[in-house]
Design an enzyme around this catalytic site. Structure first.
Site, short mmCIF file in Angstrom:
data_model
loop_
_atom_site.label_atom_id
_atom_site.label_comp_id
_atom_site.label_asym_id
_atom_site.label_seq_id
_atom_site.Cartn_x
_atom_site.Cartn_y
_atom_site.Cartn_z
N SER A 5 -15.69 0.83 -8.89
CA SER A 5 -16.67 0.78 -9.98
C SER A 5 -16.11 1.35 -11.28
CB SER A 5 -17.94 1.51 -9.57
OG SER A 5 -17.64 2.84 -9.22
N GLY B 59 -9.25 4.40 -10.35
CA GLY B 59 -10.14 5.48 -9.95
C GLY B 59 -9.60 6.22 -8.74
N GLU C 67 -3.15 -1.11 -4.03
CA GLU C 67 -3.13 -0.07 -5.08
C GLU C 67 -1.80 0.68 -5.04
OE1 GLU C 67 -7.95 0.76 -5.29
OE2 GLU C 67 -6.72 2.08 -4.07
#
Ligand code: 5RP
Length: 221
Positions: free
Chosen positions: A30, A82, A103
């Site tokens: 998010s 994040g 990632e």
């Protein structure tokens, strides 16, 4: 301030770290989504992005931001993503969204890692957030037993979840991770584990931390 407002603020602050005329790496989740929406406003200043998940690739493309296959890219100026937890050394737990493998791969190519998160992610000791581990499906039970034997904790299969790479996630609860680098390395040695969610061998370089008083810029202590 709401948690979404804190995420929005760090996403805006991260734009300063975007290097013009380069390809950047973009994380998943998010907070990364808020960043992508900010990036769209300056999309003309970069060559494009490498995405850390199918979801991120879709969001980048929906904004008209060119998405590159990592195999066609030799350099990434900065990786922005994040985290689920961050300690004072900027060691992280990541993978709450299940994208930890891509990632870590995109990060491996990047020159700099800017982590963006609200201050609820700051911890003294990593491990309250269950540590995500991506496993090859046939190794699931073996890996779970090995983890309990070596580290304790309670591995739980993430229900109904398949990663972008076609694998499973074990979320390991009840760990107290006092030496994240050695745990990351030992987890890497267990056959059947694709990637573990500790980002400690390569921690963040900068943590833009969203607080009620504004965005703090933290470096490792
Ligand atoms: C996804 C991740 C995310 O960075 C992490 O889960 C944080 O997500 P959010 O920004 O939604 O809190 O590692 O695999």
């Amino acid at each position: 301030m709401t948690q979404d407002e804190l995420k929005q603020n760090v996403a805006q602050a991260a734009i300063e770290y975007v290097v013009p005329d380069t390809i950047i790496g973009v994380g998943t989740g998010s907070t990364a989504n808020f960043f992508i929406d900010e990036l769209a406003k300056i999309k003309g200043t970069i060559e494009g992005a490498v995405a850390s998940s199918e979801a991120t690739a879709e969001r980048l493309k929906s904004h008209g931001i060119p998405v590159f296959d990592l195999n066609s890219v030799a350099e990434i100026s900065v990786y922005i993503d994040g985290a689920d937890e961050a300690d004072a050394g900027l060691n992280l737990i990541k993978g709450g969204g299940g994208a930890l493998t891509r990632e870590k791969i995109v990060l491996a190519v990047a020159d700099k890692f800017v982590c963006i998160a609200d201050d609820s992610k700051k911890v003294n000791v990593l491990g309250k957030f269950p540590l995500p581990i991506e496993v090859i499906p046939m190794a699931r039970s073996y890996v779970a037993r090995e983890i309990v034997k070596r580290f304790g904790g309670e591995p739980v299969l993430r229900d109904g979840f398949i990663t972008d790479n076609g694998n499973l996630i074990l979320d390991v609860h009840a760990l107290e991770i006092t030496d994240p680098v050695s745990m990351e390395n030992e987890l890497n040695s267990i056959v059947g584990i694709v990637t573990n969610g500790l980002f400690a061998a390569r921690p963040a370089d900068i943590f833009l931390c969203g607080t009620a008083n504004g965005v703090e810029t933290l470096t490792a202590k």
